[in-house]
Design a protein around this motif. Sequence first.
Motif, mmCIF file in Angstrom:
data_model
loop_
_atom_site.group_PDB
_atom_site.id
_atom_site.type_symbol
_atom_site.label_atom_id
_atom_site.label_comp_id
_atom_site.label_asym_id
_atom_site.label_seq_id
_atom_site.Cartn_x
_atom_site.Cartn_y
_atom_site.Cartn_z
ATOM 1 N N ARG A 11 0.829 -1.219 0.000
ATOM 2 C CA ARG A 11 0.000 0.000 0.000
ATOM 3 C C ARG A 11 0.852 1.252 0.000
ATOM 4 O O ARG A 11 0.551 2.214 -0.701
ATOM 5 C CB ARG A 11 -0.919 0.017 1.216
ATOM 6 N N GLU A 12 1.911 1.228 0.834
ATOM 7 C CA GLU A 12 2.795 2.388 0.875
ATOM 8 C C GLU A 12 3.465 2.583 -0.490
ATOM 9 O O GLU A 12 3.541 3.701 -1.003
ATOM 10 C CB GLU A 12 3.857 2.194 1.977
ATOM 11 N N GLY A 13 3.908 1.478 -1.083
ATOM 12 C CA GLY A 13 4.537 1.571 -2.404
ATOM 13 C C GLY A 13 3.581 2.120 -3.440
ATOM 14 O O GLY A 13 3.920 3.031 -4.208
ATOM 15 N N MET A 14 2.351 1.600 -3.455
ATOM 16 C CA MET A 14 1.379 2.049 -4.451
ATOM 17 C C MET A 14 0.987 3.508 -4.231
ATOM 18 O O MET A 14 0.641 4.209 -5.181
ATOM 19 C CB MET A 14 0.117 1.156 -4.429
ATOM 20 N N SER A 15 1.067 3.977 -2.978
ATOM 21 C CA SER A 15 0.702 5.376 -2.704
ATOM 22 C C SER A 15 1.701 6.344 -3.346
ATOM 23 O O SER A 15 1.397 7.511 -3.554
ATOM 24 C CB SER A 15 0.607 5.637 -1.198
ATOM 25 N N ARG A 16 2.903 5.839 -3.667
ATOM 26 C CA ARG A 16 3.913 6.711 -4.296
ATOM 27 C C ARG A 16 3.642 6.893 -5.793
ATOM 28 O O ARG A 16 4.186 7.788 -6.422
ATOM 29 C CB ARG A 16 5.314 6.111 -4.129
ATOM 30 N N ALA A 17 2.875 5.971 -6.378
ATOM 31 C CA ALA A 17 2.607 6.019 -7.826
ATOM 32 C C ALA A 17 1.420 6.935 -8.099
ATOM 33 O O ALA A 17 0.354 6.776 -7.498
ATOM 34 C CB ALA A 17 2.320 4.615 -8.340
ATOM 35 N N ALA A 18 1.614 7.908 -8.984
ATOM 36 C CA ALA A 18 0.519 8.818 -9.337
ATOM 37 C C ALA A 18 -0.474 8.088 -10.231
ATOM 38 O O ALA A 18 -0.085 7.286 -11.085
ATOM 39 C CB ALA A 18 1.079 10.028 -10.077
ATOM 40 N N ALA A 19 -1.757 8.347 -10.023
ATOM 41 C CA ALA A 19 -2.787 7.658 -10.810
ATOM 42 C C ALA A 19 -3.912 8.612 -11.179
ATOM 43 O O ALA A 19 -4.288 9.489 -10.385
ATOM 44 C CB ALA A 19 -3.354 6.488 -10.004
ATOM 45 N N ALA A 20 -4.465 8.422 -12.367
ATOM 46 C CA ALA A 20 -5.656 9.173 -12.771
ATOM 47 C C ALA A 20 -6.831 8.719 -11.912
ATOM 48 O O ALA A 20 -6.875 7.577 -11.452
ATOM 49 C CB ALA A 20 -5.946 8.909 -14.247
ATOM 50 N N VAL A 21 -7.763 9.639 -11.685
ATOM 51 C CA VAL A 21 -8.941 9.316 -10.860
ATOM 52 C C VAL A 21 -10.170 9.214 -11.771
ATOM 53 O O VAL A 21 -10.411 10.102 -12.602
ATOM 54 C CB VAL A 21 -9.176 10.393 -9.780
ATOM 55 N N HIS A 22 -10.917 8.127 -11.617
ATOM 56 C CA HIS A 22 -12.103 7.865 -12.433
ATOM 57 C C HIS A 22 -13.310 7.625 -11.532
ATOM 58 O O HIS A 22 -13.162 7.194 -10.386
ATOM 59 C CB HIS A 22 -11.918 6.601 -13.278
ATOM 60 N N VAL A 23 -14.501 7.859 -12.080
ATOM 61 C CA VAL A 23 -15.714 7.367 -11.427
ATOM 62 C C VAL A 23 -16.301 6.312 -12.355
ATOM 63 O O VAL A 23 -16.567 6.582 -13.539
ATOM 64 C CB VAL A 23 -16.727 8.494 -11.153
ATOM 65 N N VAL A 24 -16.459 5.098 -11.816
ATOM 66 C CA VAL A 24 -16.996 3.975 -12.590
ATOM 67 C C VAL A 24 -18.473 3.838 -12.228
ATOM 68 O O VAL A 24 -18.815 3.726 -11.046
ATOM 69 C CB VAL A 24 -16.235 2.674 -12.259
ATOM 70 N N THR A 25 -19.332 3.862 -13.248
ATOM 71 C CA THR A 25 -20.787 3.856 -13.010
ATOM 72 C C THR A 25 -21.447 2.674 -13.706
ATOM 73 O O THR A 25 -20.867 2.074 -14.624
ATOM 74 C CB THR A 25 -21.423 5.144 -13.579
ATOM 75 N N THR A 26 -22.668 2.384 -13.278
ATOM 76 C CA THR A 26 -23.461 1.360 -13.957
ATOM 77 C C THR A 26 -24.938 1.674 -13.780
ATOM 78 O O THR A 26 -25.315 2.422 -12.870
ATOM 79 C CB THR A 26 -23.150 -0.049 -13.392
ATOM 80 N N ASP A 27 -25.763 1.109 -14.654
ATOM 81 C CA ASP A 27 -27.219 1.191 -14.483
ATOM 82 C C ASP A 27 -27.841 0.003 -15.217
ATOM 83 O O ASP A 27 -27.245 -0.532 -16.150
ATOM 84 C CB ASP A 27 -27.765 2.516 -15.034
ATOM 85 N N GLY A 28 -29.000 -0.402 -14.736
ATOM 86 C CA GLY A 28 -29.684 -1.541 -15.345
ATOM 87 C C GLY A 28 -30.630 -2.154 -14.338
ATOM 88 O O GLY A 28 -31.024 -1.489 -13.365
ATOM 89 N N SER A 29 -30.959 -3.434 -14.535
ATOM 90 C CA SER A 29 -31.953 -4.077 -13.665
ATOM 91 C C SER A 29 -31.499 -4.137 -12.200
ATOM 92 O O SER A 29 -32.326 -4.181 -11.283
ATOM 93 C CB SER A 29 -32.263 -5.482 -14.177
ATOM 94 N N ALA A 30 -30.189 -4.127 -11.972
ATOM 95 C CA ALA A 30 -29.678 -4.167 -10.591
ATOM 96 C C ALA A 30 -29.540 -2.772 -10.000
ATOM 97 O O ALA A 30 -29.059 -2.616 -8.870
ATOM 98 C CB ALA A 30 -28.336 -4.880 -10.559
ATOM 99 N N GLY A 31 -29.940 -1.761 -10.763
ATOM 100 C CA GLY A 31 -29.928 -0.398 -10.238
ATOM 101 C C GLY A 31 -28.699 0.395 -10.632
ATOM 102 O O GLY A 31 -27.768 -0.120 -11.245
ATOM 103 N N ARG A 32 -28.755 1.670 -10.238
ATOM 104 C CA ARG A 32 -27.704 2.626 -10.582
ATOM 105 C C ARG A 32 -26.698 2.682 -9.438
ATOM 106 O O ARG A 32 -27.096 2.742 -8.266
ATOM 107 C CB ARG A 32 -28.405 3.974 -10.715
#
Length: 175
Positions: free
Chosen positions: A24-45
């Motif tokens: 976790r500490e190692g991965m915290s050093r790596a810069a990453a783009a931030v996304h919002v992953v969404t879905t919708d359908g019979s199981a809801g939004r």
Amino acid sequence: MLKSQATPNSAATGSTNPDALLFREGMSRAAAAVHVVTTDGSAGRAGFTATAVTPVTDSPASLLVCVNTASRSAQALLANRVFCVNTLSAEDLALADVFAGRSGLQGPERFTVGKWERLETGSPALATSLVAFDCRISDARVVATHHIIIGEIVRIWLGEQKRPLVYQGRHYHEL
Ligand SMILES: Cc1cc2nc3c(=O)[nH]c(=O)nc-3n(C[C@H](O)[C@H](O)[C@H](O)COP(=O)(O)O)c2cc1C
């Protein structure tokens, strides 16, 4: 040769799992783009904030998302078989916190923040995103604590060119 580092704070936490903490500490050093992953359908939004998004192939255009098996949104994603990856600009920092559950909003309530439209699959697409990748799930498997979900991209929407939101060192940054 570089020396590998001992767990930075295992003594403080008393954890018996130093590899996970160091990871976790190692991965915290790596810069990453931030996304919002969404879905919708019979199981809801549903939707959640994610940095674990990776391109897979360009022919067919595909990407993968890693999501914790404890995530409520993951269940909806897998049941709906569709999702949309919305890449955030720095001006949507507040949205990143909302979809990370930090504002207290859960499930469909999170969509009261932001301007949402639809592309092909019906998954919410953020009108202010840098880019939105609308996907149908082509494969999924569980590895330990996470689902690895592969999506075949059926539509790409290019938004305005703006400054991206980046996560590094457990903080948001704008490039
Ligand atoms: C910057 C940032 C990146 C995150 N990336 C991921 C990720 O890639 N995968 C994941 O499962 N959770 C990730 N999370 C945590 C989820 O966004 C958070 O647990 C969310 O509340 C899940 O919502 P749900 O339980 O309603 O599905 C991230 C959180 C933040 C703040």
